[in-house]
Motif scaffolding. Sequence first.
Motif, short mmCIF file in Angstrom:
data_model
loop_
_atom_site.label_atom_id
_atom_site.label_comp_id
_atom_site.label_asym_id
_atom_site.label_seq_id
_atom_site.Cartn_x
_atom_site.Cartn_y
_atom_site.Cartn_z
N LEU A 179 0.83 -1.21 0.00
CA LEU A 179 0.00 0.00 0.00
C LEU A 179 0.86 1.26 0.00
O LEU A 179 0.53 2.25 -0.67
CB LEU A 179 -0.94 0.00 1.21
CG LEU A 179 -2.07 -1.03 1.18
CD1 LEU A 179 -2.84 -1.03 2.49
CD2 LEU A 179 -3.01 -0.75 0.01
N LEU A 180 1.96 1.23 0.73
CA LEU A 180 2.88 2.38 0.73
C LEU A 180 3.54 2.56 -0.63
O LEU A 180 3.67 3.68 -1.13
CB LEU A 180 3.94 2.20 1.82
CG LEU A 180 3.48 2.51 3.25
CD1 LEU A 180 4.52 2.04 4.26
CD2 LEU A 180 3.22 4.01 3.42
N GLN A 181 3.95 1.45 -1.24
CA GLN A 181 4.53 1.53 -2.58
C GLN A 181 3.55 2.20 -3.55
O GLN A 181 3.91 3.11 -4.30
CB GLN A 181 4.87 0.13 -3.10
CG GLN A 181 6.03 -0.56 -2.42
CD GLN A 181 6.17 -2.01 -2.88
OE1 GLN A 181 5.38 -2.50 -3.69
NE2 GLN A 181 7.19 -2.69 -2.36
N MET A 182 2.32 1.74 -3.53
CA MET A 182 1.31 2.27 -4.45
C MET A 182 1.00 3.74 -4.15
O MET A 182 0.87 4.55 -5.07
CB MET A 182 0.03 1.43 -4.34
CG MET A 182 0.16 0.03 -4.88
SD MET A 182 -1.31 -0.99 -4.52
CE MET A 182 -2.60 -0.04 -5.36
N ASN A 222 -6.24 9.48 1.60
CA ASN A 222 -7.49 8.96 2.17
C ASN A 222 -7.85 7.59 1.60
O ASN A 222 -8.33 6.71 2.33
CB ASN A 222 -8.63 9.94 1.92
CG ASN A 222 -8.52 11.19 2.77
OD1 ASN A 222 -7.84 11.19 3.80
ND2 ASN A 222 -9.17 12.25 2.36
N GLU A 223 -7.64 7.40 0.30
CA GLU A 223 -7.98 6.12 -0.33
C GLU A 223 -7.16 4.98 0.27
O GLU A 223 -7.70 3.91 0.59
CB GLU A 223 -7.74 6.20 -1.84
CG GLU A 223 -8.78 7.01 -2.58
CD GLU A 223 -10.14 6.34 -2.60
OE1 GLU A 223 -10.35 5.44 -3.41
OE2 GLU A 223 -10.98 6.70 -1.75
N TYR A 224 -5.86 5.19 0.44
CA TYR A 224 -5.02 4.10 0.95
C TYR A 224 -5.22 3.88 2.45
O TYR A 224 -5.07 2.74 2.92
CB TYR A 224 -3.55 4.37 0.61
CG TYR A 224 -3.30 4.15 -0.86
CD1 TYR A 224 -3.21 2.87 -1.39
CD2 TYR A 224 -3.24 5.23 -1.75
CE1 TYR A 224 -3.04 2.67 -2.75
CE2 TYR A 224 -3.08 5.03 -3.11
CZ TYR A 224 -2.98 3.75 -3.61
OH TYR A 224 -2.83 3.54 -4.95
N ILE A 256 0.64 4.03 8.14
CA ILE A 256 0.73 4.50 6.76
C ILE A 256 0.53 6.01 6.68
O ILE A 256 1.25 6.70 5.94
CB ILE A 256 -0.29 3.75 5.88
CG1 ILE A 256 0.13 2.28 5.72
CG2 ILE A 256 -0.44 4.41 4.50
CD1 ILE A 256 -0.90 1.41 5.04
N ASN A 257 -0.42 6.51 7.44
CA ASN A 257 -0.68 7.95 7.43
C ASN A 257 0.55 8.74 7.88
O ASN A 257 0.89 9.77 7.29
CB ASN A 257 -1.87 8.27 8.34
CG ASN A 257 -2.29 9.72 8.25
OD1 ASN A 257 -2.49 10.26 7.17
ND2 ASN A 257 -2.39 10.36 9.40
N ASN A 315 4.70 12.56 6.32
CA ASN A 315 6.09 13.05 6.35
C ASN A 315 6.66 13.18 4.94
O ASN A 315 7.36 14.16 4.63
CB ASN A 315 6.97 12.09 7.17
CG ASN A 315 6.71 12.22 8.67
OD1 ASN A 315 6.30 13.28 9.14
ND2 ASN A 315 6.96 11.15 9.41
N LEU A 316 6.36 12.20 4.08
CA LEU A 316 6.87 12.25 2.71
C LEU A 316 6.27 13.44 1.94
O LEU A 316 6.99 14.13 1.20
CB LEU A 316 6.55 10.95 1.99
CG LEU A 316 7.45 9.75 2.32
CD1 LEU A 316 6.89 8.48 1.72
CD2 LEU A 316 8.87 10.00 1.83
N VAL A 317 5.01 13.68 2.11
CA VAL A 317 4.36 14.80 1.41
C VAL A 317 4.98 16.12 1.83
O VAL A 317 5.23 17.00 0.99
CB VAL A 317 2.83 14.80 1.68
CG1 VAL A 317 2.21 16.12 1.22
CG2 VAL A 317 2.17 13.63 0.95
#
Length: 314
Positions: A250-253, A271-273, A289-290, A295-297
């Motif tokens: 899920l993180l990869q996607m 939100n979708e993931y 995941i959030n 942090n990446l965003v």
Amino acid sequence: MLNRRHIRIKVMQTIYAYKGGEGGDFKADQTFLLRSIENMYSLYLLQLSLLVEIQKREAIYVEKTQKKHLATSEDKNPNQKFANNEVLLYLKNNTALQEAIEDYKVKNWDLDNEYVDVLFKAIKSSNLYNEYMQTRTSNFNEDKNFVIDIYKEIIAPNDKLYDYLEDQNLTWIDDLPVINTTIVKLLRKLKPNASDRHMLPELFKDIDDREFALDLFKKTILNQNELNSEIGEKTKNWEADRIANIDQVLLQMAICELKNFPSIPVKVTINEYLEIAKEYSTPKSSIFINGILDNLVKEYQEANTLNKTGRGLM
């Protein structure tokens, strides 16, 4: 019929099952993805054909009742409201629908008709049926509401049918909520003068959705090393085996989508993931995941590398 979230779920399932590496040959997996999506239409037609078979059962029941050797006056003149339900007859006599059922080779109920019998008996013994049959005549809307109610309350939640569908195709269980929702929505919109095509929606809303499914799958697979590296940077305090495999996918996607799909808003992607993680992974996965995606965003925004087009996409 197919929404973007379910497309993401299909891609997730395919990537999760993928055994190759970034440079591997994934043509077979891509074919599996498309076939898995295409099979949704078979499930859709299978569920609709159930309603047709149930109408046929009632018509046979009425005919047998009338031909009883010692038939009473009531037997000779039975209430045919259920057999003559306008919506069920629309489905039964719908040439386009019957051609689609034949094209997709949906013949399950010819061999496994005991499941039709189970549902038929459940309907006949229900309060919904008893209330509906209080009168001998009805209008189109009453017939439609009755079909919607028996589908929602008797057919869709039936455990034996659920187990049967799971045995037929494992991925159908994930597809079932989408299929059931689509059927109910289309039935609600059905009008007396509806065309034969009304109950035959397109699988993909448009060509963009089909391309989205393929692009998300390919771009995630082709960039797995880079994506895993970014995930690794944000999970240095985590042992690799502590991250659920599904969370890794899920993180990869999600990261792939953030970086390679400029028209999809950041909030929509996240939100979708998160919603998919709540349904398919561990209780704490969505929080995990959030945190990583947030942090990446922030890093992408500071580095001005988050390429999003259009207003309000950040």
